[in-house]
Design a protein around this motif. Structure first.
Motif, PDB file in Angstrom:
ATOM      1  N   VAL A 212       0.871  -1.178   0.000  1.00  0.00           N
ATOM      2  CA  VAL A 212       0.000   0.000   0.000  1.00  0.00           C
ATOM      3  C   VAL A 212       0.906   1.226   0.000  1.00  0.00           C
ATOM      4  O   VAL A 212       1.614   1.485   0.977  1.00  0.00           O
ATOM      5  N   ILE A 213       0.917   1.983  -1.096  1.00  0.00           N
ATOM      6  CA  ILE A 213       1.916   3.043  -1.237  1.00  0.00           C
ATOM      7  C   ILE A 213       1.622   4.243  -0.339  1.00  0.00           C
ATOM      8  O   ILE A 213       2.526   5.008  -0.024  1.00  0.00           O
ATOM      9  N   ASN A 214       0.368   4.392   0.081  1.00  0.00           N
ATOM     10  CA  ASN A 214       0.053   5.469   1.033  1.00  0.00           C
ATOM     11  C   ASN A 214      -0.296   4.882   2.405  1.00  0.00           C
ATOM     12  O   ASN A 214      -1.213   5.336   3.093  1.00  0.00           O
ATOM     13  N   GLN A 215       0.461   3.862   2.790  1.00  0.00           N
ATOM     14  CA  GLN A 215       0.186   3.160   4.045  1.00  0.00           C
ATOM     15  C   GLN A 215       0.289   4.081   5.257  1.00  0.00           C
ATOM     16  O   GLN A 215      -0.504   3.982   6.196  1.00  0.00           O
TER      17      GLN A 215
ATOM     18  N   LEU B  94      -7.904  -5.247   1.258  1.00  0.00           N
ATOM     19  CA  LEU B  94      -7.621  -4.172   0.308  1.00  0.00           C
ATOM     20  C   LEU B  94      -7.052  -4.767  -0.976  1.00  0.00           C
ATOM     21  O   LEU B  94      -6.110  -5.567  -0.930  1.00  0.00           O
ATOM     22  N   PHE B  95      -7.605  -4.379  -2.123  1.00  0.00           N
ATOM     23  CA  PHE B  95      -7.220  -4.970  -3.406  1.00  0.00           C
ATOM     24  C   PHE B  95      -6.707  -3.916  -4.385  1.00  0.00           C
ATOM     25  O   PHE B  95      -7.127  -2.751  -4.349  1.00  0.00           O
ATOM     26  N   HIS B  96      -5.840  -4.370  -5.299  1.00  0.00           N
ATOM     27  CA  HIS B  96      -5.571  -3.627  -6.529  1.00  0.00           C
ATOM     28  C   HIS B  96      -6.752  -3.877  -7.462  1.00  0.00           C
ATOM     29  O   HIS B  96      -7.284  -4.992  -7.516  1.00  0.00           O
ATOM     30  N   PRO B  97      -7.187  -2.895  -8.233  1.00  0.00           N
ATOM     31  CA  PRO B  97      -8.385  -3.081  -9.067  1.00  0.00           C
ATOM     32  C   PRO B  97      -8.264  -4.198 -10.100  1.00  0.00           C
ATOM     33  O   PRO B  97      -9.286  -4.730 -10.546  1.00  0.00           O
TER      34      PRO B  97
ATOM     35  N   GLU C  17     -16.942 -11.671   9.290  1.00  0.00           N
ATOM     36  CA  GLU C  17     -17.571 -10.619   8.483  1.00  0.00           C
ATOM     37  C   GLU C  17     -16.527 -10.061   7.513  1.00  0.00           C
ATOM     38  O   GLU C  17     -15.541  -9.457   7.943  1.00  0.00           O
ATOM     39  N   HIS C  18     -16.741 -10.272   6.214  1.00  0.00           N
ATOM     40  CA  HIS C  18     -15.758  -9.869   5.216  1.00  0.00           C
ATOM     41  C   HIS C  18     -16.176  -8.567   4.531  1.00  0.00           C
ATOM     42  O   HIS C  18     -17.281  -8.441   4.002  1.00  0.00           O
ATOM     43  N   TYR C  19     -15.268  -7.598   4.569  1.00  0.00           N
ATOM     44  CA  TYR C  19     -15.429  -6.326   3.861  1.00  0.00           C
ATOM     45  C   TYR C  19     -14.235  -6.166   2.917  1.00  0.00           C
ATOM     46  O   TYR C  19     -13.175  -6.766   3.137  1.00  0.00           O
ATOM     47  N   TYR C  20     -14.400  -5.369   1.889  1.00  0.00           N
ATOM     48  CA  TYR C  20     -13.262  -5.151   1.002  1.00  0.00           C
ATOM     49  C   TYR C  20     -13.348  -3.772   0.367  1.00  0.00           C
ATOM     50  O   TYR C  20     -14.407  -3.137   0.317  1.00  0.00           O
ATOM     51  N   LEU C  21     -12.176  -3.334  -0.103  1.00  0.00           N
ATOM     52  CA  LEU C  21     -12.091  -2.040  -0.778  1.00  0.00           C
ATOM     53  C   LEU C  21     -11.174  -2.181  -1.977  1.00  0.00           C
ATOM     54  O   LEU C  21     -10.064  -2.729  -1.859  1.00  0.00           O
ATOM     55  N   ILE C  22     -11.649  -1.725  -3.122  1.00  0.00           N
ATOM     56  CA  ILE C  22     -10.844  -1.741  -4.345  1.00  0.00           C
ATOM     57  C   ILE C  22     -10.046  -0.442  -4.410  1.00  0.00           C
ATOM     58  O   ILE C  22     -10.608   0.654  -4.347  1.00  0.00           O
ATOM     59  N   GLY C  23      -8.726  -0.570  -4.485  1.00  0.00           N
ATOM     60  CA  GLY C  23      -7.864   0.603  -4.533  1.00  0.00           C
ATOM     61  C   GLY C  23      -7.875   1.286  -5.889  1.00  0.00           C
ATOM     62  O   GLY C  23      -8.666   0.946  -6.781  1.00  0.00           O
ATOM     63  N   GLU C  24      -6.973   2.219  -6.049  1.00  0.00           N
ATOM     64  CA  GLU C  24      -6.870   2.991  -7.286  1.00  0.00           C
ATOM     65  C   GLU C  24      -5.678   2.514  -8.106  1.00  0.00           C
ATOM     66  O   GLU C  24      -4.693   2.019  -7.555  1.00  0.00           O
ATOM     67  N   ILE C  25      -5.774   2.655  -9.404  1.00  0.00           N
ATOM     68  CA  ILE C  25      -4.664   2.302 -10.289  1.00  0.00           C
ATOM     69  C   ILE C  25      -3.571   3.348 -10.160  1.00  0.00           C
ATOM     70  O   ILE C  25      -3.824   4.550 -10.305  1.00  0.00           O
TER      71      ILE C  25
ATOM     72  N   LEU D 223       0.091  -8.127 -12.863  1.00  0.00           N
ATOM     73  CA  LEU D 223      -1.013  -7.530 -12.126  1.00  0.00           C
ATOM     74  C   LEU D 223      -1.081  -8.012 -10.687  1.00  0.00           C
ATOM     75  O   LEU D 223      -1.491  -7.279  -9.803  1.00  0.00           O
ATOM     76  N   GLY D 224      -0.709  -9.247 -10.432  1.00  0.00           N
ATOM     77  CA  GLY D 224      -0.769  -9.759  -9.068  1.00  0.00           C
ATOM     78  C   GLY D 224       0.267  -9.161  -8.150  1.00  0.00           C
ATOM     79  O   GLY D 224       0.213  -9.380  -6.935  1.00  0.00           O
ATOM     80  N   GLN D 225       1.208  -8.384  -8.710  1.00  0.00           N
ATOM     81  CA  GLN D 225       2.289  -7.837  -7.903  1.00  0.00           C
ATOM     82  C   GLN D 225       2.262  -6.309  -7.808  1.00  0.00           C
ATOM     83  O   GLN D 225       3.111  -5.724  -7.142  1.00  0.00           O
ATOM     84  N   LEU D 226       1.300  -5.673  -8.445  1.00  0.00           N
ATOM     85  CA  LEU D 226       1.297  -4.217  -8.487  1.00  0.00           C
ATOM     86  C   LEU D 226       0.916  -3.625  -7.130  1.00  0.00           C
ATOM     87  O   LEU D 226       0.095  -4.173  -6.393  1.00  0.00           O
ATOM     88  N   ASP D 227       1.527  -2.482  -6.819  1.00  0.00           N
ATOM     89  CA  ASP D 227       1.237  -1.808  -5.559  1.00  0.00           C
ATOM     90  C   ASP D 227      -0.174  -1.211  -5.586  1.00  0.00           C
ATOM     91  O   ASP D 227      -0.779  -1.016  -6.644  1.00  0.00           O
ATOM     92  N   ILE D 228      -0.672  -0.918  -4.388  1.00  0.00           N
ATOM     93  CA  ILE D 228      -2.057  -0.469  -4.214  1.00  0.00           C
ATOM     94  C   ILE D 228      -2.067   0.947  -3.637  1.00  0.00           C
ATOM     95  O   ILE D 228      -1.289   1.262  -2.733  1.00  0.00           O
ATOM     96  N   LYS D 229      -2.945   1.773  -4.145  1.00  0.00           N
ATOM     97  CA  LYS D 229      -3.190   3.078  -3.538  1.00  0.00           C
ATOM     98  C   LYS D 229      -4.639   3.109  -3.066  1.00  0.00           C
ATOM     99  O   LYS D 229      -5.563   2.819  -3.828  1.00  0.00           O
ATOM    100  N   ILE D 230      -4.828   3.444  -1.788  1.00  0.00           N
ATOM    101  CA  ILE D 230      -6.155   3.427  -1.198  1.00  0.00           C
ATOM    102  C   ILE D 230      -6.718   4.850  -1.124  1.00  0.00           C
ATOM    103  O   ILE D 230      -6.046   5.772  -0.648  1.00  0.00           O
ATOM    104  N   ASN D 231      -7.944   5.014  -1.617  1.00  0.00           N
ATOM    105  CA  ASN D 231      -8.647   6.281  -1.473  1.00  0.00           C
ATOM    106  C   ASN D 231      -9.070   6.408  -0.010  1.00  0.00           C
ATOM    107  O   ASN D 231      -9.905   5.633   0.481  1.00  0.00           O
ATOM    108  N   LEU D 232      -8.524   7.368   0.701  1.00  0.00           N
ATOM    109  CA  LEU D 232      -8.737   7.466   2.141  1.00  0.00           C
ATOM    110  C   LEU D 232     -10.179   7.829   2.489  1.00  0.00           C
ATOM    111  O   LEU D 232     -10.706   7.375   3.520  1.00  0.00           O
ATOM    112  N   ASP D 233     -10.826   8.621   1.663  1.00  0.00           N
ATOM    113  CA  ASP D 233     -12.229   8.951   1.919  1.00  0.00           C
ATOM    114  C   ASP D 233     -13.097   7.693   1.851  1.00  0.00           C
ATOM    115  O   ASP D 233     -13.968   7.468   2.713  1.00  0.00           O
ATOM    116  N   GLU D 234     -12.852   6.858   0.825  1.00  0.00           N
ATOM    117  CA  GLU D 234     -13.592   5.601   0.715  1.00  0.00           C
ATOM    118  C   GLU D 234     -13.242   4.657   1.863  1.00  0.00           C
ATOM    119  O   GLU D 234     -14.100   3.927   2.378  1.00  0.00           O
TER     120      GLU D 234
END
Length: 748
Positions: A624-627, A685-688, A705-713, A724-735
């Motif tokens: 997660v690049i904005n961890q 948290l996922f890469h899209p 209880e499973h929740y998930y969030l799709i990150g940004e490209i 694709l399975g190795q790409l870093d993830i950026k998470i939208n903090l508002d989401e």
């Protein structure tokens, strides 16, 4: 005889009796005798000390401390009691108190080797390596021969891990004075010199290690690296070739050589060196290969192809040669030749990764993106390619259940599972929206006089009459059956349980694919005593040993397929693979087995309370690049950031069992959610472009209880399509904050 003398004699006789009980490990009896002594003579210090020792040996440390302290009130300068108190505090990890008592003991009686050993541990835990080193030197001075070689080696390795290069060098030089023929000491001395970038000294040490023991394959790459650093190109290349010949795993090292040469701007001088060497050794296949690499990097592809071909003609048993030739054909856009060469490389070494990458690139160039992703990420070669280059008649393919030569033992039936929805605030919900999944039948197969192949990416079970058992094999097993260039078969007169499967050495697959195989074997009624060897992929991670011990698997019976790829045995027992692919998911019984085998007893009595964020900071990909910013959102909610690689397996299990919320980017660390208690919240948290279903399924099976969030490209280009399975993830903090609100995660 005076009454006082009679009493003293009785006390001494009782003390001697108590000492005998201690020697015979009869601790309760020793305690009873000493209590009788104290009734006769309340100030008999030896009785207090002996009870303290018995309690300590029983593990009753607090009681032991009380008795030792009573002994010291009577005899304050009693060295042994001071030292024993130090050891109790050492066992309790109270380092400063342990230090206090050990130092008192040494002041009273210097030069005690045992105390210096323990002080070494104390100083290391107090992060005082210099003082720990001083203790080690005291041991070396007092009793150098008493220290086993492995203790020397481990001590130096510990210093190396802390980047204490000079101290490590000093330790190994001293070690070599005592053990002058230790190849381990020379190797680790080379590592310490390499850490200081003293390459010439490192080269001498590595070469001496190889001179003493030339059959250890990992010595050669380290020597090659040191030689590269000193621009000794030819010697470096030869060292890397020695590594590759000893172990195909190191063939990819050869790809590092030419870039190093280019980086040093020594390409033309290097080519001249190797051309000159070729005149002296015209049949040296490795020199043709090196020159072909140089020409390829100069984009002289015709010359490169010619030299690769010549290397193969001289030595057709090196998979690297075929892969590099395939890469040259790829650059020439000759797709058929590229694929053919890569398949030939894989027939020699089925888990060599480079050929899969080249085939994946060919598929991208041909527009088969889905097949390319499968080839790169899962090492799945399209069936059309396998059928073309590894044709196998249908009568050479079989299934366990229908083959009369295979003893088929069903254990669990296949089933359909209804899945509850995962929750998200992301718009792209389609990837986790399905509500039904299928599990496969679980069974054990027993074959007589069969063969088994195992590496990191492939497993193949082949019957006595040369049929590939497709429901027991994993990866591209057709490569094994169609090849005549594999490693020789290792014969075993006896019975093996073959549990090596594709990716079985990695954490997730170890837990969900390999360990359940041990359970299936037990459920089939086969006793461990009937099995001579248990074959697994590799045995280097510590979690493997820890889990095997907990299952009661004899470690002395473990064999690794990375050492013996090809095995034939009188009897081979194979549990059905449980790989989560091709629309098959983990079944309920696997989760039940893992929880039953590894959860601490009575863990259900603990109310989950910890909020965990699993960091992938030690991973080389999918971070997660904005961890940092993400974790700032979690801090007020009492989350703790955990790096699972720093914990033992048992500690990871306990962590998850006490967690109320677990948040993590998709990765192997989430394998441990199987140990969470019901209703624990999991946020993944996922890469899209990479949204696997594994942990959504496990969450369902374990009532989480499973929740998930799709990150940004972050950055998507055609070059990283296969990654694709190795790409870093950026998470939208508002989401992310909205998802926390959806999951009702509030300040505690």
């Amino acid at each position: 005889m005076q009454p006082s003398e009679t009493l003293e004699n009785s006390v001494i006789a009782l003390y001697q009796q108590a000492s005998r009980h201690i020697a015979q490990q009869q601790y309760e009896e020793a305690i009873t005798v000493c209590q009788n002594i104290l009734q006769l003579q309340a100030n008999f210090a030896l009785a207090y000390s002996t009870i303290g020792l018995a309690k300590q040996l029983q593990g009753h440390l607090e009681e032991a401390k009380s008795y030792y302290e009573n002994a010291l009130k009577l005899q304050p300068n009693w060295v042994e009691v001071q030292a024993n108190l130090g050891t109790i505090y050492l066992q309790q990890k109270q380092w400063k108190k342990a230090l206090k008592y050990y130092q008192i003991a040494l002041q009273l009686k210097p030069n005690q080797v045992g105390i210096y050993r323990n002080l070494y541990s104390v100083w290391m835990n107090l992060n005082q390596p210099e003082k720990a080193l001083a203790c080690w030197y005291q041991i070396l001075i007092l009793e150098p021969e008493s220290i086993p070689l492995q203790s020397h080696i481990d001590f130096g390795k510990d210093l190396i891990s802390k980047r204490k290069w000079d101290q490590a060098i000093s330790v190994y030089l001293k070690t070599l004075e005592i053990y002058p023929n230790s190849h381990q000491a020379y190797y680790w001395l080379g590592e310490a010199f390499s850490g200081k970038q003293q390459w010439l000294e490192a080269i001498k040490a590595y070469r001496q290690a190889i001179k003493i023991e030339n059959n250890i394959d990992w010595f050669y790459p380290k020597l090659g690296k040191a030689l590269l650093e000193t621009h000794q190109w030819y010697e470096a290349v030869i060292a890397c070739y020695e590594a590759a010949k000893s172990n195909a795993y190191y063939q990819e090292l050869l790809d590092e050589i030419i870039p190093k040469i280019i980086q040093a701007q020594e390409l033309i001088p290097a080519s001249l060196i190797f051309e000159e060497q070729l005149k002296k050794r015209p049949e040296a296949d490795e020199i043709y290969h090196i020159l072909a690499n140089i020409y390829k990097f100069q984009n002289k592809l015709d010359e490169a192809i010619l030299y690769y071909t010549k290397a193969i003609q001289i030595n057709p048993n090196i998979s690297q040669y075929y892969a590099d030739l395939g890469d040259a054909w790829l650059k020439e856009k000759q797709w058929e030749q590229a694929i053919y060469c890569c398949i030939e490389a894989l027939k020699i070494n089925p888990d060599f990764m480079k050929p899969y990458d080249i085939i994946a690139e060919v598929l991208v160039q041909q527009g088969y993106n889905k097949d390319a992703l499968g080839c790169y990420n899962a090492r799945e070669i399209p069936s059309a390619i396998l059928q073309k280059y590894c044709p196998i008649p249908t009568n050479q393919l079989t299934l366990s259940k229908i083959n009369s030569q295979i003893n088929f033992i069903p254990i669990y039936s296949e089933s359909n599972i209804t899945l509850t929805p995962s929750k998200t605030v992301s718009k792209s919900e389609f990837c986790l929206m399905f509500d039904h999944a299928t599990t496969q039948q679980a069974f054990v197969a027993i074959l007589e006089n069969a063969r088994a192949w195992g590496d990191l990416a492939t497993s193949a079970i082949i019957t006595e009459n040369n049929q590939l058992v497709t429901d027991l094999s994993t990866g591209c097993a057709e490569l094994v059956l169609s090849s005549n260039q594999l490693a020789p078969v290792h014969q075993i007169e006896g019975t093996i349980a073959f549990l090596s499967v594709r990716w079985g050495a990695t954490y997730f697959h170890w837990l969900y694919d390999v360990l359940p195989g041990f359970h299936l074997i037990q459920k089939s009624g086969i006793s461990w005593d009937e099995i001579d060897y248990f074959v697994i992929n590799a045995d280097y991670p510590t979690y493997q040993k820890e889990t095997l011990v907990k299952l009661g698997v004899p470690l002395s019976k473990i064999m690794v397929s990375m050492t013996h790829h090809y095995i034939q045995a009188n009897k081979i027992i194979v549990p059905s693979p449980n790989l989560m692919y091709k629309n098959v998911i983990t079944p309920q019984w696997v989760c039940n087995f893992l929880r039953s085998a590894f959860l601490p007893p009575n863990i259900g009595n603990i109310t989950p309370y910890r909020r965990i964020y699993l960091s992938r900071e030690k991973a080389s990909y999918r971070n997660v690049i904005n961890q940092d910013k993400l974790f700032q959102c979690l801090k007020p909610l009492n989350f703790e950031s955990v790096v699972l690689e720093t914990l033992s397996f048992s500690e990871q299990v306990e962590l998850m069992a006490t967690a109320s919320v677990v948040i993590a980017p998709h990765g192997a660390g989430l394998s441990n959610i199987v140990f969470c208690q019901p209703r624990t919240k999991i946020i993944e948290l996922f890469h899209p472009d990479y949204v696997p279903i594994y942990y959504r399924v496990i969450s369902n099976l374990c009532q989480l209880e499973h929740y998930y969030l799709i990150g940004e490209i972050v950055d998507k280009t055609t070059e990283n399509l296969t990654h694709l399975g190795q790409l870093d993830i950026k998470i939208n903090l508002d989401e992310f904050i909205k998802l926390l609100e959806l999951a009702e995660i509030k300040t505690t």
